[in-house]
Write a protein that holds these residues in place. Sequence first.
Motif, PDB file in Angstrom:
ATOM      1  N   ARG A   1      -7.596 -14.392   1.035  1.00 21.84           N
ATOM      2  CA  ARG A   1      -7.150 -13.651  -0.354  1.00 21.84           C
ATOM      3  C   ARG A   1      -6.251 -12.530  -0.139  1.00 21.84           C
ATOM      4  N   GLN A   2      -6.739 -11.825   1.136  1.00 23.71           N
ATOM      5  CA  GLN A   2      -5.994 -10.494   1.430  1.00 23.71           C
ATOM      6  C   GLN A   2      -4.452 -11.018   1.813  1.00 23.71           C
ATOM      7  N   MET A   3      -4.656 -12.153   2.696  1.00 24.95           N
ATOM      8  CA  MET A   3      -3.323 -12.828   3.293  1.00 24.95           C
ATOM      9  C   MET A   3      -2.436 -13.167   2.088  1.00 24.95           C
ATOM     10  N   ALA A   4      -2.897 -13.921   1.050  1.00 23.60           N
ATOM     11  CA  ALA A   4      -2.171 -14.357  -0.078  1.00 23.60           C
ATOM     12  C   ALA A   4      -1.563 -13.087  -0.675  1.00 23.60           C
ATOM     13  N   THR A   5      -2.317 -12.190  -1.014  1.00 24.65           N
ATOM     14  CA  THR A   5      -1.952 -10.935  -1.830  1.00 24.65           C
ATOM     15  C   THR A   5      -0.851 -10.068  -0.918  1.00 24.65           C
ATOM     16  N   ALA A   6      -1.047 -10.055   0.393  1.00 23.82           N
ATOM     17  CA  ALA A   6      -0.133  -9.161   1.180  1.00 23.82           C
ATOM     18  C   ALA A   6       1.340 -10.094   1.217  1.00 23.82           C
ATOM     19  N   THR A   7       1.209 -11.410   1.284  1.00 24.52           N
ATOM     20  CA  THR A   7       2.361 -12.326   1.165  1.00 24.52           C
ATOM     21  C   THR A   7       3.170 -12.237  -0.184  1.00 24.52           C
ATOM     22  N   TYR A   8       2.342 -12.233  -1.175  1.00 20.50           N
ATOM     23  CA  TYR A   8       2.984 -12.040  -2.443  1.00 20.50           C
ATOM     24  C   TYR A   8       3.755 -10.819  -2.622  1.00 20.50           C
ATOM     25  N   LEU A   9       3.095  -9.516  -2.307  1.00 24.53           N
ATOM     26  CA  LEU A   9       3.815  -8.204  -2.431  1.00 24.53           C
ATOM     27  C   LEU A   9       4.836  -8.223  -1.434  1.00 24.53           C
ATOM     28  N   ILE A  10       4.914  -8.896  -0.278  1.00 26.68           N
ATOM     29  CA  ILE A  10       6.042  -8.645   0.636  1.00 26.68           C
ATOM     30  C   ILE A  10       7.286  -9.770   0.232  1.00 26.68           C
ATOM     31  N   ASP A  11       6.825 -10.755  -0.399  1.00 30.51           N
ATOM     32  CA  ASP A  11       7.913 -11.769  -0.991  1.00 30.51           C
ATOM     33  C   ASP A  11       8.471 -11.271  -2.322  1.00 30.51           C
ATOM     34  N   ILE A  12       7.536 -10.610  -3.237  1.00 22.21           N
ATOM     35  CA  ILE A  12       8.350 -10.547  -4.578  1.00 22.21           C
ATOM     36  C   ILE A  12       8.856  -8.986  -4.512  1.00 22.21           C
ATOM     37  N   PHE A  13       8.150  -8.078  -3.937  1.00 16.09           N
ATOM     38  CA  PHE A  13       8.681  -6.489  -3.893  1.00 16.09           C
ATOM     39  C   PHE A  13       9.180  -6.105  -2.429  1.00 16.09           C
ATOM     40  N   ALA A  14       9.510  -6.701  -1.618  1.00 13.35           N
ATOM     41  CA  ALA A  14      10.136  -6.534  -0.466  1.00 13.35           C
ATOM     42  C   ALA A  14       9.544  -5.297   0.384  1.00 13.35           C
ATOM     43  N   LEU A  15       8.398  -5.426   0.306  1.00 17.84           N
ATOM     44  CA  LEU A  15       7.468  -4.386   1.046  1.00 17.84           C
ATOM     45  C   LEU A  15       7.601  -4.880   2.546  1.00 17.84           C
ATOM     46  N   ARG A  16       7.870  -3.880   3.471  1.00 20.24           N
ATOM     47  CA  ARG A  16       7.466  -4.093   5.020  1.00 20.24           C
ATOM     48  C   ARG A  16       6.206  -4.517   5.254  1.00 20.24           C
ATOM     49  N   ALA A  17       6.178  -5.179   6.177  1.00 27.68           N
ATOM     50  CA  ALA A  17       4.737  -5.572   6.576  1.00 27.68           C
ATOM     51  C   ALA A  17       3.571  -4.523   7.049  1.00 27.68           C
ATOM     52  N   GLY A  18       4.326  -3.342   7.692  1.00 30.38           N
ATOM     53  CA  GLY A  18       3.471  -1.975   8.201  1.00 30.38           C
ATOM     54  C   GLY A  18       2.865  -2.457   9.353  1.00 30.38           C
TER      55      GLY A  18
END
Length: 778
Positions: free
Chosen positions: A415-432
């Motif tokens: 779930r965390q993996m999928a949620t992080a991927t969503y945020l990176i894809d949709i809102f262009a967040l850096r991985a950190g």
Amino acid sequence: MSSDDEMTLSEVGKLRRSPSVDSIPLSQMDSDPTTTSADSDMPKVSKRKAKNSEGKRKRAKKATAVIKDEDNEDEDVPLAQREGSPKKSTTKKSTSKVKVEKESVSKKTNSKKVTPKKEEKESSVDAEAAAVAAAEEEEEEKYRWWEQEDVDGEQKWESLHHNGVIFPPEYEPLPSHVKLYYDGKVVNLPPQAEEVAGFFGAMLETDHAKNPTFQNNFFEDFLQVIKECGGCNVEIKDFNKCDFSKMYTYFESEREKKKALSRDEKKAIKAEKDKLEEPYKTCLLNGRKEQVGNFRIEPPGLFRGRGAHPKTGKLKRRVYPEDVTLNLSKDANIPEPPAGHKWGEVRHDNAVAWLAMWKENIADSFKYVRFAANSSIKGLSDFKKFETARQLKDHIEEIRKDYNKMLKDELMQNRQMATATYLIDIFALRAGGEKGDEEADTVGCCSLRYEHITLKPPNKVIFDFLGKDSIRFYQEVEVEKQVFKNLRIFKKPPKQPGDDLFDRITPPMLNKQFQNYMKGLTAKVFRTYNASKTMQDQIDLIPNEGTVAEKVVKFNAANRTVAILCNHQRTVSKGHGSVVQRISDKLKEMVWQKLRLKKMIIELDPKLKKKDPKYFEEINDLTKEDEEHIHKAVIERQKEAAHKRFQRENEKLKVEDQELLPESVLKERLEKIDELAQEYAEELKSNKPIVKKTDTVEKLKAQIEKIETRIVNTTFQLKDKEDNSEVSLGTSKMNYIDPRLTVMFSKKFDVPIEKLFTKTLREKFNWAIESADDNWRF
């Protein structure tokens, strides 16, 4: 595109996850409708071969164009334009033709018997041979690496020759009267410690030097250097008792002296500096001359850092040859180190693309001397980066499908993996990533903490954290309901402020997962892909109409949408207000000039005012106070220009050892400006402009048209300045938007590339300028 048409980050996010967009087949969504199916289906290697052949064909044509056959006057005419000739010639024919004609020239020039009748022909051959050599030299300089079939590979070079690096000059002690004072006492510092004290003294009135963290870090390192040097005549314990004012005054006076140098003196200093640096600016890469980037070793100084960096103020120590590792060919001559020194190490590693490296003491990391931004090595790196991002469009639908499914996975890690991927894809967040205690507290997606997000039901999330370079990321966005639900679960007790939101995953785990979809896919590739895809979408919305200035503003608005997506912010510069005021004053002055010219037309032909009242309806828009202010500004600027011109002319005469212009010349020029001021005053009083005998209605109307064009362009320039005051367009344009999109816009919309790319970017992205056309699509 008006400001109302700009997309917020949340709206961009909606676009990214919109079913209407995602449901369109990628082949239709990303292909150019104007491209033929045969072309779009061409394999990538075949396309590159086609470009390679076309490039060779163009270069061969350029070479043959300078070799004129006396028996064929048609020789210089391009083949496509010749009567009865085919439209295109193959690469083999072109290159063989160059070879045959070069051999022909060679045979003629090598002939031993030269008769008088052949002299004229011989001189023509010599000129042709020189032209061939020039064409070959130009061909060598313009190495078109992007047309080669093999632009990939682990080996970076076959041969590398360079002249090493330039070290900063040795420290020159301050004059004996310039001292540091401690509690009112003169401090005699050793040279090494005096240099460090001078670093702070030179910055005394800056915001950095007033920062307590900067002061504490500096003082700690300063005391350490004094200790290493064996101490000094005064025991220094308290920073607040140190008086750097004498040092500051000295450095300020030196700065003023430099400013006061004449233009020719500054040119002479620059010429001497360029002469010293010339051997280090270029290197030989595989036998070709290439530009070197940062060939200077960083001088010692005080580290400033970006944002609230915990190490700000610490001493960047001097780098010596013993700290430097060189990298070059085995057969290359090893550059001589400065006298009394030797290189730390010499390597011959052709799997890396750097010329020299050393370790700096602030972050305990390596610094590199690399090839310049316009080099083939750096260009290839950029090309591969953007091509990797382009490949993502073939996999993005599958990735989105999978992570949307994983958002409901029973395993928390998934779930965390999928949620992080969503945020990176949709809102262009850096991985950190992980941050040490001595680094600035900046975070990315995987390192978000409990306090960095606030949830507002039903599906709004407020992000508030410091991103890269300590730039604040603050956005209120809408997310999918399942994503909102997951974030609420990730924040459930016993979690509290300070705890990681994504405590089951790390950036390496994410990137490893991405590799299952595509080779080379990392979180960063998503940012490049979404930035370029967003830019492509925004360009598609721009109508191909209006002036060049209007098109540039629309392009910048599209660029701004990408910059907002990537959170490329900047603080409003100190000079922004004065720049905007200067442009506004310039606009007012142009309006005054236009109205003055219209008043002149009425003076010449009063009947025109009745014939075309709309044309003259604005002539009284400016108040007398406005006109008086404009008159004053125009006269002051002209006087300032007269003084500068007089100074420049005398500087030139002085260099040429000629007699200087007397002050009477300047006085005469200023008197003419005073006469103009008097004319303006009379015009203001009578409300009637002075018309010259040579003025005609037609001439005045032509001048008005030119001024109106300038007004329009300057208005757009002002809007651009105000709109982009807090957004950095350069970062996304340089690093995230595929440069071929900018080139495509330039060619498709007839906007000079100089309006979109600075000279530096034109050199850096020459490969894109040469390879993309008006139909290119990301």
